[in-house]
Each structure stands twice: as structure tokens, then as C-alpha cells.
Enzyme design. Structure first.
Site, PDB file in Angstrom:
ATOM      1  N   GLY A 224       0.677  -1.207  -0.144  1.00  0.00           N
ATOM      2  CA  GLY A 224       0.100   0.018  -0.068  1.00  0.00           C
ATOM      3  C   GLY A 224       0.933   1.155   0.193  1.00  0.00           C
ATOM      4  N   PRO A 268       5.675  -4.044  -0.456  1.00  0.00           N
ATOM      5  CA  PRO A 268       5.233  -3.222  -1.402  1.00  0.00           C
ATOM      6  C   PRO A 268       5.180  -4.085  -2.596  1.00  0.00           C
ATOM      7  CG  PRO A 268       7.304  -2.729  -0.676  1.00  0.00           C
ATOM      8  CD  PRO A 268       7.136  -3.927  -0.042  1.00  0.00           C
ATOM      9  N   GLY A 269       3.963  -3.449  -3.723  1.00  0.00           N
ATOM     10  CA  GLY A 269       4.082  -3.848  -4.802  1.00  0.00           C
ATOM     11  C   GLY A 269       4.377  -2.732  -5.866  1.00  0.00           C
ATOM     12  N   ARG A 270       3.257  -1.714  -5.877  1.00  0.00           N
ATOM     13  CA  ARG A 270       3.261  -0.672  -6.650  1.00  0.00           C
ATOM     14  C   ARG A 270       4.488   0.397  -6.175  1.00  0.00           C
ATOM     15  NH1 ARG A 270      -1.582   1.410  -7.636  1.00  0.00           N
ATOM     16  NH2 ARG A 270      -2.435   0.353  -5.988  1.00  0.00           N
ATOM     17  N   ARG A 306      -6.381   0.027 -15.353  1.00  0.00           N
ATOM     18  CA  ARG A 306      -6.945   0.774 -14.097  1.00  0.00           C
ATOM     19  C   ARG A 306      -8.006   1.873 -14.286  1.00  0.00           C
ATOM     20  NH1 ARG A 306      -3.228   3.443 -11.810  1.00  0.00           N
ATOM     21  NH2 ARG A 306      -4.024   2.888  -9.512  1.00  0.00           N
ATOM     22  N   TYR A 310     -10.901   1.695 -12.090  1.00  0.00           N
ATOM     23  CA  TYR A 310     -10.913   2.285 -10.802  1.00  0.00           C
ATOM     24  C   TYR A 310     -11.338   3.930 -11.423  1.00  0.00           C
ATOM     25  CZ  TYR A 310      -8.142  -1.682  -8.985  1.00  0.00           C
ATOM     26  OH  TYR A 310      -7.767  -2.875  -8.597  1.00  0.00           O
ATOM     27  N   CYS A 339     -14.475  -2.964 -28.364  1.00  0.00           N
ATOM     28  CA  CYS A 339     -15.827  -2.513 -28.364  1.00  0.00           C
ATOM     29  C   CYS A 339     -16.579  -2.564 -27.064  1.00  0.00           C
ATOM     30  CB  CYS A 339     -16.580  -3.851 -29.344  1.00  0.00           C
ATOM     31  SG  CYS A 339     -15.949  -3.796 -30.995  1.00  0.00           S
ATOM     32  N   GLU A 340     -16.001  -1.374 -26.513  1.00  0.00           N
ATOM     33  CA  GLU A 340     -16.584  -1.247 -25.139  1.00  0.00           C
ATOM     34  C   GLU A 340     -16.622   0.271 -24.958  1.00  0.00           C
ATOM     35  OE1 GLU A 340     -17.675  -3.129 -22.454  1.00  0.00           O
ATOM     36  OE2 GLU A 340     -17.334  -5.024 -23.391  1.00  0.00           O
TER      37      GLU A 340
END
Ligand SMILES: Cc1ncc(COP(=O)(O)O)c(C=O)c1O
Length: 420
Positions: A224, A268-270, A306, A310, A339-340
Site C-alpha cells: 500500500g 510493497p508492489g506498486r 486501471r 478504478y 468494443c466497449e
């Protein structure tokens, strides 16, 4: 102007050589971010953010240990050189952290002796029933949470994550009845930008630690740690010193309670990979819808989800392929090929499409989405039968392929046409 340390010519060269859409990771940025976080005793890379084998192997080379949230991530960690198992007095190289043990994961946990960070009490019994009598750690939901969107809330009674704080004693008892000890406490709440909230989290982990007594040997701050996605705020970074101090104080308080040293981990990742990554796309259409200008590019939410998922903001830059100066700007919506209607990179939470002031571009120019190294390629899909994009790493000034572009054959290799 791409506002990075990487010259525009590298993006142009990479796109020419490997095609678009294309992921580029900058090795030096990953190394730098890992170094910054290494004030903690152990940095456990949350590979879910960017599980490319070269990235996981780089994290290992830089001294990280690793988190695995699925059987697949255990396999990746092993393939990248991490070892399973628990050695006395050493932090395990791989820890499985999840809210369930699916049957694939249970099998690999058993086979490679991977310690488990349990997120549901049922996992303890399932491990015991499978004959796994390892030490455990426990992810606690302290009853409140945090997150950059409602979809990423990490605690509280509407979050599926972690063992509810009132059930800690039951879990300790259940583990002991089955011959296991819970030796670690983990709280992934993700409040790196809000130190008042973080202080609350640290108080909660001190409270949660009490029932463990002298068995407790590790606490984990979870992941986080935030990065700043908006270019105008790029100068401000999380105060890592303050973040560490709060956790270190909590560790010291816990040490007093348990009567011996306690290791402090972070997961951590991000923070380690987001800023290293770029998604490079080609502008394939420039069109007007009423008064709005649209840049339609060859990357979509199948590559970077993302913004659609989000409403996340990513800095965007445009690079003229022919080297002409980009002096004029235009307010444009940036959309992808799917196609969205939701396949738009310039949108806010709730799906509201917005424009962005961008250089006036033409078909063939490159459009680069920044800070895409975390939860970028990792969350890609084959929707609309679009292939996974290639991934390259800029390492010591050289571009190296770390994942080939998926072929159409590979995309369909497990499909079977039945006999009609
Ligand atoms: C248990 C756990 N640890 C670590 C992380 C990594 O979070 P971040 O990438 O925000 O650091 C996550 C993200 O979902 C997580 O669930």
C-alpha cells in the site's frame, strides 16, 4: 515532452523494433525504489503488481523476498530463483498470502513447504487436514480499512480480506490444537499517504499482537505504499522515513510485550514497480465527435485496465514519430480499440469520460501512458481476442525483451473445437 529520465528516442526505437502496444520497464527505477524501502528488515515484493519473471528475478537480485497470492505466483517465484521452505532464524523467501487456499495452492504449499499467511480461519484447518504443520502468520482485518478507491478497500466489515480482529484468539487456539504456531502478524491496510490513519493501524497491530505472547517473531506492514500519479504532484513523494518510524515504534512496543526482538517486514508492489513502467501505444485515429477530439490508440483496457476499473489517472505524453515539435495543444479524450464504451484512458471514478490537454497529434504518433508498471501488464486480458503485448526492459542503456508478444496461436492453444 515525456517528463521521464528516458529519452524520447528510446520510446521511438522501442516502438519501431518491438511494435505497439508495448510495455517498457526501467530497471534503474526498480533498483532505486527497492533501495529506498530497504530500511525495513525485509522487503517482500508483492509480485502481483508486476509478475514478469525478469522483474521478480531483479527483485531477488536486489535482496527482496517475495509474496505469492496464488499457485501460479508460487511457481513464478520458484522459477525466478526463490526457494521454498522455512529455515530457523531466517525470513522465508516465499510466503503464500491469501484469503483462501484453493486446491492448486494447497498442493504447492505442501510440496515446497511454503509458509502461509492466513486470511481466513478455515485455512488453518485445511492446512492441518493436509498434514502441513508449519509455522503460520496471520493477516488481521482490524475492523477498519483504507484504499485508493472503494474497490481497493483493505479492511473493515465490508472487506473480504484478513481474519477479523475478534477471531485472533480462536485462530491461535485452532493452530495450537493442530500442532502449529502463529509466529507472525500482518496488516495490509495501505495508509501510506495518511499518517493519522497509519498511526491508527499501528495502534491496531500493537493491540492485535497481545494474545500471541512470546511466539510472535515478525510483523508485516503489508503493502500500500503510494506513488504520485499526477504529473503536477510528482515532486512530492511519500515520507518514507516517517512511514518507517511509525512502524518501527509499533515494532518496539510489540518487542516490549513479547520480550524479544521482532522482525519488521514491508510488502510493497506498486511502490517498487509503478514508476518504472510505461505503456507505449500508437495513435491510429484522430477524430471529432461533436466538439470533442478523440485520439484512438492501439492499446486498450485489455492492456491497462486501471482507468476503466478504478477511474485511475495516468500521465499521458505524446511523441511525434517524425520528430516535429509539438507546440500546439488540444483537449482530447484518449480511447482504445475495444468494443466497449468504457475503453477510455481519460476517465474518472464512476466512468465519467473527461478530456486531457495533450499535444496536437496525428495518426502514427506515439502515446505513452506513464507509471504503468504496477497492475498494468499484470491485469491484462485477452478480451476481444487481443494478444498480450510484449514487455521490454531498459537495462544498462539496452532494451531487452522480457516477454514476447503473444502469438495468435498461443492465444488459442488451449481452445478445442469439438466434433459437431
Ligand atoms: C496482502 C497484500 N500485500 C501487498 C499488496 C501490495 O499492495 P501495493 O501494490 O499497493 O503495495 C497487496 C495488494 O493488493 C496485498 O493484497
Amino acid at each position: 515532452m515525456n517528463n521521464t529520465n528516458i529519452p524520447e528516442s528510446v520510446f521511438v526505437k522501442a516502438a519501431a523494433e518491438y511494435g505497439t502496444p508495448l510495455w517498457i520497464y526501467d530497471r534503474a527505477t526498480i533498483e532505486q525504489r527497492i533501495k529506498e524501502v530497504q530500511v525495513f528488515d525485509h522487503v517482500r515484493f508483492a509480485q502481483k503488481a508486476c509478475p514478469n519473471l525478469s522483474v521478480v528475478a531483479l527483485a531477488r537480485k536486489c535482496g527482496c523476498v517475495v509474496d505469492a497470492v496464488s499457485a501460479g505466483e508460487i511457481v513464478r517465484a520458484l522459477k525466478a530463483g526463490f526457494k521454498g521452505g522455512i529455515e530457523k532464524g531466517k525470513t522465508p523467501e516465499i510466503v503464500y498470502t491469501a484469503d483462501i487456499l484453493d486446491r492448486d495452492a494447497l498442493e504447492l504449499v505442501k510440496q515446497y513447504n511454503i509458509p502461509v499467511n492466513v486470511g481466513s480461519p478455515d485455512m488453518i484447518q485445511q492446512l492441518a487436514d493436509a498434514g502441513v504443520k508449519n509455522e503460520l502468520t496471520i493477516r488481521v482485518n482490524p475492523g477498519f480499512g483504507h484504499g485508493h478507491s472503494r474497490k481497493t478497500n483493505t479492511g473493515g466489515d465490508l472487506s473480504k480480506h484478513g481474519v477479523w480482529h475478534e477471531q485472533i484468539k480462536d485462530c491461535i487456539k485452532l493452530a495450537q490444537q493442530n500442532g502449529m504456531w502463529i509466529t507472525g502478524l500482518h496488516m495490509h491496510i495501505g495508509s501510506g499517504t495518511d499518517f493519522e490513519h497509519l498511526a491508527q493501524v499501528c495502534d491496531a497491530i500493537i493491540d492485535a499482537a497481545r494474545p500471541f505472547g512470546s511466539h510472535l517473531r515478525t510483523i508485516s506492514a503489508g503493502g500500500g505504499l503510494p506513488i504520485e500519479y499526477h504529473e503536477e504532484n510528482k515532486g512530492t513523494r511519500i515520507d518514507l522515513k516517517k512511514y518507517y518510524e511509525l512502524w518501527n515504534n509499533a515494532r518496539n512496543r510489540i518487542k516490549e510485550t513479547v520480550g524479544h526482538d521482532v522482525a519488521l517486514e514491508v510488502e510493497p508492489g506498486r511502490y517498487l514497480v509503478a514508476e518504472s513502467g510505461f505503456l507505449v501505444a500508437e495513435i491510429r485515429a484522430v477524430k471529432k465527435q461533436g466538439n470533442n477530439t478523440f485520439y484512438l490508440v492501439d492499446a486498450g483496457f485489455t492492456d491497462l485496465v486501471r482507468p476503466s476499473f478504478y477511474g485511475s489517472y495516468h500521465q499521458i505524453s505524446v511523441i511525434a514519430r517524425d520528430g516535429r515539435p509539438l507546440t500546439e495543444t488540444v483537449d482530447a479524450v484518449v480511447g482504445g480499440p475495444l468494443c466497449e464504451s468504457g475503453d477510455v484512458f481519460t476517465q474518472e471514478e464512476g466512468g465519467f469520460v473527461v478530456t486531457r490537454k495533450l499535444p496536437k497529434a496525428q495518426v502514427g504518433d506515439l502515446l505513452v501512458l506513464h507509471d504503468a508498471g504496477a497492475y498494468g501488464a499484470a491485469m491484462s486480458s485477452n478480451y476481444n481476442s487481443r494478444r498480450y503485448a510484449a514487455e521490454v526492459m531498459l537495462s544498462n542503456g539496452e532494451l531487452k525483451v522480457v516477454r514476447e508478444r503473444q502469438t495468435f496461436e498461443q492465444m488459442m492453444q488451449n481452445d478445442r473445437v469439438i466434433d459437431f
